[in-house]
Design a protein around this motif. Structure first.
Motif, mmCIF file in Angstrom:
data_model
loop_
_atom_site.group_PDB
_atom_site.id
_atom_site.type_symbol
_atom_site.label_atom_id
_atom_site.label_comp_id
_atom_site.label_asym_id
_atom_site.label_seq_id
_atom_site.Cartn_x
_atom_site.Cartn_y
_atom_site.Cartn_z
ATOM 1 N N HIS A 133 0.855 -1.163 0.000
ATOM 2 C CA HIS A 133 0.000 0.000 0.000
ATOM 3 C C HIS A 133 0.899 1.222 0.000
ATOM 4 O O HIS A 133 1.835 1.295 0.788
ATOM 5 N N HIS A 135 0.806 5.350 0.341
ATOM 6 C CA HIS A 135 0.114 6.622 0.572
ATOM 7 C C HIS A 135 1.013 7.723 0.036
ATOM 8 O O HIS A 135 2.005 8.066 0.669
ATOM 9 N N ASP B 63 -2.716 -3.395 4.660
ATOM 10 C CA ASP B 63 -3.583 -2.252 4.424
ATOM 11 C C ASP B 63 -3.309 -1.216 5.498
ATOM 12 O O ASP B 63 -2.895 -1.552 6.596
ATOM 13 N N SER B 64 -3.535 0.019 5.158
ATOM 14 C CA SER B 64 -3.443 1.045 6.181
ATOM 15 C C SER B 64 -4.580 2.022 5.969
ATOM 16 O O SER B 64 -5.334 1.913 5.018
ATOM 17 N N ILE B 65 -4.689 2.937 6.872
ATOM 18 C CA ILE B 65 -5.878 3.783 6.944
ATOM 19 C C ILE B 65 -5.527 5.208 6.548
ATOM 20 O O ILE B 65 -4.478 5.726 6.936
ATOM 21 N N TRP B 66 -6.387 5.818 5.737
ATOM 22 C CA TRP B 66 -6.183 7.207 5.324
ATOM 23 C C TRP B 66 -5.975 8.072 6.559
ATOM 24 O O TRP B 66 -6.676 7.932 7.552
ATOM 25 N N ALA B 144 -0.681 0.656 10.251
ATOM 26 C CA ALA B 144 -0.583 -0.289 9.136
ATOM 27 C C ALA B 144 -0.803 -1.668 9.718
ATOM 28 O O ALA B 144 -0.297 -1.982 10.794
#
Lengths: 328, 328
Positions: A133, A135, B63-66, B144
């Motif tokens: 992922h 960002h 996956d990670s978070i906005w 993450a």
């Protein structure tokens, strides 16, 4: 050498003190974990061990890189993220299979340099990056990598299984140089060919398969004595270390060396009858290994030399991570 | 409804456009991957698939978070980090085994709230957190999570295997509510008991074992049409979607719904003879499922209704992720 100064220096070293907050997070996750089967080892070891079929186990770990290092050298941060993850798996006697990453980047140039470091790490250590992922638009830069590995269930080397009476062996690749970004980073890989690097980190798989160690751990940010301290803490034992027996490279002071992330470096505990063979396996792979002391039941980690003795950690009162093995 | 406005809205939706930088990173990692065996699927799918013994496969995702969500609600960020990872594994027909995390925190209160969200996610989805890393002293907060799962090799549902002529099925848990932090987040889990939640996400395992789908993917940030677009892109096919056939909850506009992260929501492609059974499996698990269109060889994703037709993505000229299947 002032032993008390060495002991204080290790105890207050950032690489050691920074481990402390793990304790709280483990308590939180342990509280909701009891209902799940299949996990043989979790927090407190380099990697969690998950039984998939009663024979093979999957090892699973994550690591990320200090922001300091991200700023000092994005290439080195990317490369080290691969190295640290491979070590987490290799140190337990397993074969690394694959990695995934989460990258956050505030700046395209440093992101590209970071990716170059990761790519060079993949080539060097021979473990593919299979997903992740990115960002691209965060106000900070960071990298987290997770890794899986595989091993036979009865061949893994854990860090919570040291027993009083075991000999303590330290093993280092002495063919290295102090890293460009930190006085506490020993580079043993960037200048070597991939085959040499892979043969050296896979030495722990041989030791696991030959069942030569009772426990082991890779030497990471807390350095040699700090890492041994974490191993003692999770194993619920003490240790006595003759620091004059610790090998260290020419041109480096022992006091500095004890705080170094040694890249290819391991602490093991070994039954006395396996000591010679264990050292031979390391030597055959080009790694220097020596007996430096013995595990005991004092719950203290002492260092000594001809001039005296000092306690570095007393687990009756001190914590490093606060994680103690509850398996037995 | 203005079809052109709907198509433009999807194409320019941040959930879709934000996928673009994946392309560069994949090229970099693909270039050093060719020598490694054992990886059946990597970038382009929800999880990488690693063959461990010719029979079972390990799925591996991160996956990670906005950051937006981290700031809006640390609890929701932690909970969603678990949800998103579980979905990555579940959508491919596998059973989630364990997670690891890397948490960076600038502030103790929000870190504790984040940890509470993760813990509640673990309880709800029934997947343990077995390790990880906490940076307690960063100037930013981030999370993450990586996850592994297991499946039989011949039962996994990939997203690069859709074929012209396949029916497109969309499946949603309609028993939900719009999330508190975003108009594009549909919460189907926080208010349900764990058993109901687990039965619903494990429906894809049933579909995999019955071999009812030719491909599939969980509906994530790019929304229903954006996710279908990613599936078409990796499968190197086109699609034609009758948007009047897309089910959506009362009180929500279709145009908004198409951009929603649906939590428990999947896109599948299915041979026509399996359509009825596939929909029945979803319905039996309490999930609404409908045929909404067909895969074709145009390399375009069109939406249509009785008033007309618009192309949302033309993969002859557009990229979402830039990842196209090179397997066949």
């Amino acid at each position: 050498m002032d032993l008390k100064q060495v002991a204080d220096g290790i105890r207050n070293f950032e690489g050691v003190t920074r481990k402390k907050p793990i304790e709280g997070i483990v308590e939180i996750f342990e509280s909701v974990r009891s209902e799940y089967g299949g996990t043989l080892v979790d927090f407190g070891d380099d990697a969690a061990v998950i039984d998939i079929d009663g024979n093979d186990v999957i090892l699973f770990a994550a690591d990320s890189i200090w922001e300091k290092l991200m700023k000092a050298s994005p290439w080195w941060a990317g490369y080290t993220a691969v190295l640290a993850n491979v070590n987490d798996i290799a140190a337990m006697g397993a074969r690394p299979l694959a990695m995934v990453d989460v990258i956050s980047s505030s700046d395209k140039d440093s992101c590209n340099t970071l990716l170059k470091g990761i790519t060079d790490g993949i080539k060097k250590f021979g473990v593919p990056m299979v997903g992740g992922h990115l960002h691209p638009d965060t106000p900070y830069s960071s990298i987290a990598v997770a890794i899986i590995g595989i091993a036979k269930k009865d061949c893994i080397i854990r860090s919570d299984t040291a027993k009083p009476g075991d000999s303590i062996i330290v093993a280092y690749d002495m063919d290295g140089r102090m890293g460009p970004n930190s006085p506490y980073s020993w580079d043993t890989t960037s200048f070597k060919d991939p085959e040499t690097v892979r043969n050296r980190y896979l030495v722990m798989q041989t030791i696991g398969e030959k069942k030569l160690a009772t426990s082991g751990k890779d030497i990471s940010n807390p350095g040699t004595i700090g890492t041994l301290g974490m191993l003692c803490e999770t194993s619920n034992v003490g240790a006595s270390v003759d620091i004059d027996k610790i090998p260290f490279p020419d041109g480096v002071e022992l006091e500095q060396w004890l705080k170094v992330y040694t890249a290819t470096g391991y602490i093991l505990t070994v039954n006395s009858e396996n000591v010679d063979e264990c050292i031979q396996v390391f030597n055959d792979a080009g790694i220097t290994a020596s007996v430096i002391g013995e595990i005991n039941d004092t719950l203290k980690l002492d260092i000594y030399n001809k001039d005296g003795r000092e306690t570095v950690f007393d687990f009756n009162t001190d914590d490093i991570t606060g994680i103690t093995c509850k398996n037995d």
